[in-house]
Write a protein that holds these residues in place. Structure first.
Motif, PDB file in Angstrom:
ATOM      1  N   ARG A 202      28.113  23.686  -3.477  1.00 46.79           N
ATOM      2  CA  ARG A 202      27.393  24.919  -3.792  1.00 46.79           C
ATOM      3  C   ARG A 202      26.449  25.316  -2.667  1.00 46.79           C
ATOM      4  N   ASP A 203      25.662  24.351  -2.187  1.00 45.12           N
ATOM      5  CA  ASP A 203      24.659  24.650  -1.164  1.00 45.12           C
ATOM      6  C   ASP A 203      25.267  24.871   0.218  1.00 45.12           C
ATOM      7  N   GLY A 204      26.441  24.276   0.465  1.00 45.40           N
ATOM      8  CA  GLY A 204      27.007  24.351   1.804  1.00 45.40           C
ATOM      9  C   GLY A 204      28.080  25.389   2.017  1.00 45.40           C
ATOM     10  N   ASP A 205      28.670  25.918   0.937  1.00 44.14           N
ATOM     11  CA  ASP A 205      29.874  26.736   1.084  1.00 44.14           C
ATOM     12  C   ASP A 205      29.676  27.954   1.980  1.00 44.14           C
ATOM     13  N   ALA A 206      28.618  28.718   1.756  1.00 42.37           N
ATOM     14  CA  ALA A 206      28.430  29.955   2.524  1.00 42.37           C
ATOM     15  C   ALA A 206      28.366  29.665   4.016  1.00 42.37           C
ATOM     16  N   ASP A 207      27.592  28.654   4.392  1.00 45.70           N
ATOM     17  CA  ASP A 207      27.451  28.321   5.811  1.00 45.70           C
ATOM     18  C   ASP A 207      28.742  27.732   6.371  1.00 45.70           C
ATOM     19  N   VAL A 208      29.416  26.902   5.592  1.00 45.63           N
ATOM     20  CA  VAL A 208      30.683  26.325   6.041  1.00 45.63           C
ATOM     21  C   VAL A 208      31.708  27.420   6.309  1.00 45.63           C
ATOM     22  N   GLN A 209      31.783  28.388   5.423  1.00 42.82           N
ATOM     23  CA  GLN A 209      32.761  29.469   5.597  1.00 42.82           C
ATOM     24  C   GLN A 209      32.474  30.279   6.859  1.00 42.82           C
ATOM     25  N   VAL A 210      31.202  30.555   7.130  1.00 40.39           N
ATOM     26  CA  VAL A 210      30.834  31.313   8.333  1.00 40.39           C
ATOM     27  C   VAL A 210      31.179  30.521   9.588  1.00 40.39           C
ATOM     28  N   LEU A 211      30.928  29.224   9.583  1.00 47.14           N
ATOM     29  CA  LEU A 211      31.208  28.403  10.759  1.00 47.14           C
ATOM     30  C   LEU A 211      32.706  28.207  10.971  1.00 47.14           C
ATOM     31  N   LEU A 212      33.467  28.077   9.890  1.00 51.98           N
ATOM     32  CA  LEU A 212      34.921  28.007  10.029  1.00 51.98           C
ATOM     33  C   LEU A 212      35.471  29.323  10.578  1.00 51.98           C
ATOM     34  N   GLU A 213      34.883  30.431  10.150  1.00 53.29           N
ATOM     35  CA  GLU A 213      35.276  31.736  10.698  1.00 53.29           C
ATOM     36  C   GLU A 213      34.977  31.793  12.194  1.00 53.29           C
ATOM     37  N   ALA A 214      33.806  31.261  12.592  1.00 51.34           N
ATOM     38  CA  ALA A 214      33.443  31.234  14.012  1.00 51.34           C
ATOM     39  C   ALA A 214      34.424  30.371  14.796  1.00 51.34           C
ATOM     40  N   MET A 215      34.795  29.208  14.254  1.00 52.31           N
ATOM     41  CA  MET A 215      35.757  28.332  14.934  1.00 52.31           C
ATOM     42  C   MET A 215      37.113  29.010  15.082  1.00 52.31           C
ATOM     43  N   SER A 216      37.521  29.768  14.073  1.00 55.87           N
ATOM     44  CA  SER A 216      38.792  30.497  14.172  1.00 55.87           C
ATOM     45  C   SER A 216      38.718  31.567  15.258  1.00 55.87           C
ATOM     46  N   ALA A 217      37.599  32.293  15.295  1.00 52.42           N
ATOM     47  CA  ALA A 217      37.427  33.328  16.316  1.00 52.42           C
ATOM     48  C   ALA A 217      37.419  32.716  17.711  1.00 52.42           C
ATOM     49  N   LEU A 218      36.772  31.574  17.866  1.00 51.94           N
ATOM     50  CA  LEU A 218      36.733  30.905  19.164  1.00 51.94           C
ATOM     51  C   LEU A 218      38.109  30.378  19.555  1.00 51.94           C
ATOM     52  N   THR A 219      38.864  29.890  18.577  1.00 50.83           N
ATOM     53  CA  THR A 219      40.227  29.426  18.871  1.00 50.83           C
ATOM     54  C   THR A 219      41.083  30.575  19.378  1.00 50.83           C
ATOM     55  N   ARG A 220      40.904  31.749  18.799  1.00 50.30           N
ATOM     56  CA  ARG A 220      41.634  32.929  19.302  1.00 50.30           C
ATOM     57  C   ARG A 220      41.161  33.301  20.700  1.00 50.30           C
ATOM     58  N   LEU A 221      39.868  33.119  20.982  1.00 53.01           N
ATOM     59  CA  LEU A 221      39.361  33.339  22.338  1.00 53.01           C
ATOM     60  C   LEU A 221      40.006  32.357  23.306  1.00 53.01           C
ATOM     61  N   TYR A 222      40.129  31.097  22.898  1.00 53.38           N
ATOM     62  CA  TYR A 222      40.786  30.094  23.736  1.00 53.38           C
ATOM     63  C   TYR A 222      42.240  30.510  24.026  1.00 53.38           C
ATOM     64  N   ALA A 223      42.911  30.988  22.986  1.00 50.41           N
ATOM     65  CA  ALA A 223      44.314  31.389  23.149  1.00 50.41           C
ATOM     66  C   ALA A 223      44.433  32.558  24.123  1.00 50.41           C
ATOM     67  N   LYS A 224      43.512  33.510  24.028  1.00 51.49           N
ATOM     68  CA  LYS A 224      43.536  34.662  24.935  1.00 51.49           C
ATOM     69  C   LYS A 224      43.270  34.230  26.378  1.00 51.49           C
ATOM     70  N   THR A 225      42.325  33.321  26.555  1.00 44.69           N
ATOM     71  CA  THR A 225      42.028  32.804  27.889  1.00 44.69           C
ATOM     72  C   THR A 225      43.229  32.062  28.454  1.00 44.69           C
ATOM     73  N   ASN A 226      43.890  31.294  27.603  1.00 44.55           N
ATOM     74  CA  ASN A 226      45.077  30.559  28.034  1.00 44.55           C
ATOM     75  C   ASN A 226      46.208  31.517  28.417  1.00 44.55           C
ATOM     76  N   GLU A 227      46.326  32.626  27.688  1.00 48.37           N
ATOM     77  CA  GLU A 227      47.361  33.618  28.014  1.00 48.37           C
ATOM     78  C   GLU A 227      47.097  34.232  29.385  1.00 48.37           C
ATOM     79  N   ASN A 228      45.831  34.514  29.694  1.00 47.35           N
ATOM     80  CA  ASN A 228      45.485  35.053  31.011  1.00 47.35           C
ATOM     81  C   ASN A 228      45.769  34.029  32.110  1.00 47.35           C
ATOM     82  N   GLU A 229      45.458  32.769  31.824  1.00 43.53           N
ATOM     83  CA  GLU A 229      45.754  31.706  32.787  1.00 43.53           C
ATOM     84  C   GLU A 229      47.259  31.603  33.028  1.00 43.53           C
TER      85      GLU A 229
END
Length: 292
Positions: free
Chosen positions: A171-198
């Motif tokens: 209960r206490d952690g869900d909201a923050d966990v969801q936001v951080l998992l969203e951030a990790m997903s966004a960063l993974t897509r950033l990694y993929a885009k950087t790799n595509e440019n490479e």
């Protein structure tokens, strides 16, 4: 002492103590009780903590310049070195997000299990906080979520997990966990885009140069270049697959935790346990695929 007066006031005093506990919030409000099995919660949390992929891809993102530098022109190299400095400046923050989510899942696993393990040394690994970075996509809400989850973990672990339940932790952690998992997903897509440019930078050189190398004396050089091209092309295909697998895993973790949050009062129910069992199995399969 007038015990009769005290007995008459006892219900009021108990109600007052309950109200105070509720106002204090946190993990002191809903202790685990009874022989309820949280085996599936523990398995899901363990699988989430051990998913992997994100850390490796973060390092690959950080080290982009080391791989592409031999293929760069002097002009392109100057720009690449600036990009390299920016990537290295945010790398620790990107990894800290993962560490906080992993520690949360490890803590949840401890609460769902029979044993108690000291995770206090892991708190020191989380660092001093994140910095907003418009280029990377980290925003103030990601920073707030990281701070909130770190405070929750510090409170729970420092207390020795006393009086903290699985349901309260979720209960206490869900909201923050969801936001951080969203951030990790966004960063993974950033990694993929950087790799595509490479990939375009590295393979593009071969695409341009090989067709024009037609002299007989260049035959051996062209053959070696083609072999190298095939090797790098295979490498990028495998890495592209790892980005997809990592994103699938993060989505699965987010969904599993969401289901726990939606079923706080029924975590030991058959339907919830079956769902978590399936999510845990899927995460283990993804981890095995990432290990290939």
């Amino acid at each position: 002492m007038d015990f009769r007066r005290l007995s008459a006031r006892l219900p009021f005093l108990l109600a007052l103590l309950s109200l105070a506990a509720a106002l204090l919030g946190g993990c002191a409000t809903s202790p685990n009780a009874g022989p309820i099995s949280f085996a599936e919660v523990r398995q899901f949390a363990d699988a989430s903590a051990r998913l992997g992929g994100y850390g490796e891809l973060s390092r690959r993102y950080r080290d982009t310049y080391e791989r592409e530098q031999p293929y760069l022109s002097p002009a392109a190299d100057r720009i690449a070195r600036e990009n390299d400095a920016r990537r290295r400046a945010v790398y620790d923050d990107f990894v800290s997000i993962q560490k906080s989510v992993v520690l949360y899942m490890q803590t949840l696993s401890v609460l769902a299990g029979d044993g108690r393990y000291d995770l206090s040394d892991r708190i020191d690994d989380l660092g001093n906080g994140l910095k907003a970075n418009t280029e990377s996509g980290l925003q103030q809400r990601h920073i707030a979520a990281y701070t909130g989850l770190t405070r929750l973990l510090t409170r729970v672990i420092a207390s020795g997990y006393q009086n903290c339940s699985v349901a309260t932790m979720v209960r206490d952690g869900d909201a923050d966990v969801q936001v951080l998992l969203e951030a990790m997903s966004a960063l993974t897509r950033l990694y993929a885009k950087t790799n595509e440019n490479e990939k375009k930078t590295v393979l593009g050189i071969f695409d341009v140069e090989i067709p024009f190398s037609t002299r007989n004396q260049d035959r051996m050089l062209v053959t070696l270049a083609k072999v190298h091209y095939l090797s790098k092309s295979t490498e990028y295909k495998l890495v592209d697959k790892r980005y997809d697998l990592a994103l699938q895993g993060l989505a699965k973790v987010a969904l599993g935790h969401q289901k726990m949050r939606e079923n706080l009062n029924n975590l030991s129910g058959d339907e919830v346990r079956k769902l978590l069992l399936g999510y845990g199995r899927d995460l283990r399969n993804l981890r095995d695929a990432l290990s290939d």
